[in-house]
Design a protein around this motif. Structure first.
Motif, mmCIF file in Angstrom:
data_model
loop_
_atom_site.group_PDB
_atom_site.id
_atom_site.type_symbol
_atom_site.label_atom_id
_atom_site.label_comp_id
_atom_site.label_asym_id
_atom_site.label_seq_id
_atom_site.Cartn_x
_atom_site.Cartn_y
_atom_site.Cartn_z
ATOM 1 N N ARG A 43 44.899 42.233 38.238
ATOM 2 C CA ARG A 43 43.568 42.331 37.665
ATOM 3 C C ARG A 43 43.543 41.519 36.374
ATOM 4 O O ARG A 43 44.502 41.587 35.598
ATOM 5 C CB ARG A 43 43.273 43.803 37.356
ATOM 6 N N TRP A 44 42.504 40.732 36.160
ATOM 7 C CA TRP A 44 42.424 39.980 34.904
ATOM 8 C C TRP A 44 41.338 40.550 33.999
ATOM 9 O O TRP A 44 40.302 41.008 34.472
ATOM 10 C CB TRP A 44 42.202 38.485 35.169
ATOM 11 N N LEU A 45 41.612 40.501 32.688
ATOM 12 C CA LEU A 45 40.666 41.001 31.684
ATOM 13 C C LEU A 45 40.671 40.051 30.497
ATOM 14 O O LEU A 45 41.734 39.544 30.135
ATOM 15 C CB LEU A 45 41.100 42.380 31.173
ATOM 16 N N LEU A 46 39.521 39.815 29.932
ATOM 17 C CA LEU A 46 39.480 39.051 28.678
ATOM 18 C C LEU A 46 39.208 40.017 27.540
ATOM 19 O O LEU A 46 38.359 40.895 27.659
ATOM 20 C CB LEU A 46 38.403 37.973 28.733
ATOM 21 N N LYS A 47 39.923 39.858 26.451
ATOM 22 C CA LYS A 47 39.793 40.774 25.317
ATOM 23 C C LYS A 47 39.448 40.005 24.051
ATOM 24 O O LYS A 47 39.439 38.780 24.046
ATOM 25 C CB LYS A 47 41.114 41.530 25.120
ATOM 26 N N ASP A 72 35.135 39.529 40.580
ATOM 27 C CA ASP A 72 35.272 40.995 40.586
ATOM 28 C C ASP A 72 36.432 41.481 39.703
ATOM 29 O O ASP A 72 36.767 42.670 39.708
ATOM 30 C CB ASP A 72 35.448 41.511 42.021
ATOM 31 N N GLY A 73 37.049 40.560 38.957
ATOM 32 C CA GLY A 73 38.114 40.959 38.036
ATOM 33 C C GLY A 73 39.499 40.910 38.642
ATOM 34 O O GLY A 73 40.465 41.343 38.006
ATOM 35 N N THR A 74 39.626 40.376 39.855
ATOM 36 C CA THR A 74 40.968 40.255 40.447
ATOM 37 C C THR A 74 41.446 38.813 40.310
ATOM 38 O O THR A 74 40.651 37.880 40.200
ATOM 39 C CB THR A 74 40.969 40.661 41.936
ATOM 40 N N THR A 78 28.191 28.990 27.694
ATOM 41 C CA THR A 78 28.780 29.657 28.853
ATOM 42 C C THR A 78 29.794 30.674 28.372
ATOM 43 O O THR A 78 30.646 30.366 27.528
ATOM 44 C CB THR A 78 29.499 28.637 29.763
ATOM 45 N N ARG A 79 29.713 31.872 28.913
ATOM 46 C CA ARG A 79 30.645 32.922 28.507
ATOM 47 C C ARG A 79 32.032 32.652 29.091
ATOM 48 O O ARG A 79 32.133 32.181 30.231
ATOM 49 C CB ARG A 79 30.147 34.282 28.987
ATOM 50 N N PRO A 80 33.098 32.951 28.346
ATOM 51 C CA PRO A 80 34.457 32.721 28.866
ATOM 52 C C PRO A 80 34.710 33.441 30.196
ATOM 53 O O PRO A 80 35.431 32.938 31.047
ATOM 54 C CB PRO A 80 35.361 33.290 27.771
ATOM 55 N N GLU A 81 34.073 34.615 30.355
ATOM 56 C CA GLU A 81 34.235 35.380 31.599
ATOM 57 C C GLU A 81 33.705 34.602 32.808
ATOM 58 O O GLU A 81 34.194 34.785 33.917
ATOM 59 C CB GLU A 81 33.490 36.718 31.503
#
Lengths: 273, 152
Positions: free
Chosen positions: B95-99, B78-80, B21-24
């Motif tokens: 907004r959340w982002l994985l890097k 949706d990234g929020t 499963t992807r972390p996203e």
């Protein structure tokens, strides 16, 4: 920088190649750390992370780090494969091909990052993969053509060598050893330019974002065009030099024995000035 | 290795890839804050630290640490992200982002204000974040979460 191979290379050739490619590697590494939170010009850290992620059971990360390591390896493989396969080409063209490929990869990454990057994890993973591939290409090329003397992204090894060489230099027995002094100069140049490249890459990324990768392309184009210019210059000089004209005529068998003798004397004179 | 072995290796690799499963995807949903642990700080100069909840917390002049009062963090596909109180009232939206390799969580409030967390653990039921102050530095605060299954 690219024309000469291994034993034909002088210290000057290696210093020029080390300075430019270490700058490029430093710029790429710091820009990728700021943009993606991932190192791209060294694999030592990724190897440790790979083990860490296996132990923790983070299988997605295990796969990603494995692919990143593979990308660097594949870059190194492809670079050397090109050098071995295209042995009929002249040295410059053979050595330039991996650099041209690297420039293309970096330009695509810069272009995509600048215009289309939405900061998703998948994009980040692919872009880091591309950068590691480019660094693998570069590191393998410079290591091969310099006979292992220059490795622009291998800072652990560089600092190990520097430590050993400084300890030798401090010993009076080795202080005047020219080979040691040359190595020290070369390794200080790599370390200095890698660091300055990092500073420049970080500064440019904070100012201009992904356009920093275009700047790296410019550094690499300097490497390509410098040697191309030298080739053209020598070709032009050769064409206008009576000595080379006479050599060509000699090859074609259009010289009298007296002229041949005179030319042989000139060859010896030129080879042993 | 023969070509059969290469194919087998590739198939195993593709199978593992498809099972992971992807972390996203894993992070999507409601997470209840269950713990806040602070890094021990031994400084004595009042300039170097501030007191929050009776605990000495080091000041980092280049960043403003936002002390979250939210109880529930809701990550949307949706990234929020919505930070909510226990009663469901939304306090903040961002907004959340994985890097990186999925190990850095960036929460961006606007163009200039953002927070970075090291994702130390992310499973179906648990998430542990460390407030990030640099690539190689241990976080100054550890946040523990449990997945809110009631909401789902």
């Amino acid at each position: 920088m690219l024309r000469k191979y291994r034993s034909q290379r002088s210290l000057k050739h290696n210093l020029q190649l080390a300075g430019t490619t270490a700058t490029a590697a430093g710029m790429v590494n710091v820009a990728s750390v700021i943009a993606f939170f991932a190192f791209t010009s060294n694999v030592t850290g990724h190897m440790a992370i790979f083990s860490e992620e296996i132990v923790k059971g983070h299988w997605h990360q295990v796969i990603i780090v494995f692919l990143w390591l593979f990308a660097f390896l594949f870059g190194a493989f492809l670079s050397n494969y090109i050098l071995l396969t295209f042995d009929k080409f002249n040295d410059y063209l053979r050595h330039a091909l991996p650099v041209i490929l690297e420039v293309l990869v970096l330009a695509v990454i810069g272009f995509y990052g600048d215009l289309y990057y939405m900061e998703t994890l998948r994009e980040t993973e692919y872009l880091v993969l591309g950068l590691l591939f480019a660094m693998g290409l570069q590191n393998s090329l410079v290591a091969t053509i310099s006979g292992g003397a220059v490795k622009t992204t291998h800072v652990t090894g560089l600092f190990t060598d520097l430590g050993m060489e400084i300890s030798m230099y401090l010993n009076p027995k080795f202080r005047t050893n020219k080979e040691l002094i040359d190595k020290l100069r070369l390794h200080f140049v790599i370390a200095g330019f890698y660091f300055s490249g990092g500073l420049l890459g970080g500064f440019l990324f904070l100012q201009f974002g992904f356009k920093v990768f275009y700047a790296v392309c410019i550094v690499l184009l300097v490497v390509l065009l410098y040697d191309y210019y030298k080739l053209i210059k020598y070709k032009f000089l050769r064409k206008s030099d009576t000595y080379y004209k006479n050599l060509i005529l000699l090859k074609k068998g259009q010289k009298t024995p007296k002229e041949k003798k005179k030319l042989a004397e000139e060859i010896i004179k030129r080879r042993n000035p | 290795m023969r070509s059969g072995q290469y194919t087998l290796f590739l198939l195993v690799f593709l199978f593992i890839t498809s099972c992971v499963t992807r972390p996203e995807d894993l992070i999507i949903g409601d997470w209840n804050e269950v713990e806040w642990d602070y890094e021990k700080f031994d400084g004595f100069s009042p300039k170097d630290f501030k007191k929050i909840d009776g605990i000495n917390l080091r000041n980092y002049s280049d960043r403003n640490l936002i002390r979250h009062e939210a109880e529930i963090w809701t990550f949307h596909p949706d990234g929020t992200i919505e930070l909510k109180e226990d009663n469901g009232e939304v306090i903040t939206k961002a907004r959340w982002l994985l890097k990186g390799r999925g190990h850095i969580l960036k929460i961006r409030y606007d163009e200039k204000t953002f927070e970075l967390y090291d994702v130390k653990r992310l499973t179906e039921d648990e998430m542990t974040l460390h407030y990030d102050i640099g690539m190689e530095v241990r976080g100054i605060a550890k946040l523990g979460f449990e997945r809110n299954k009631k909401e789902e």
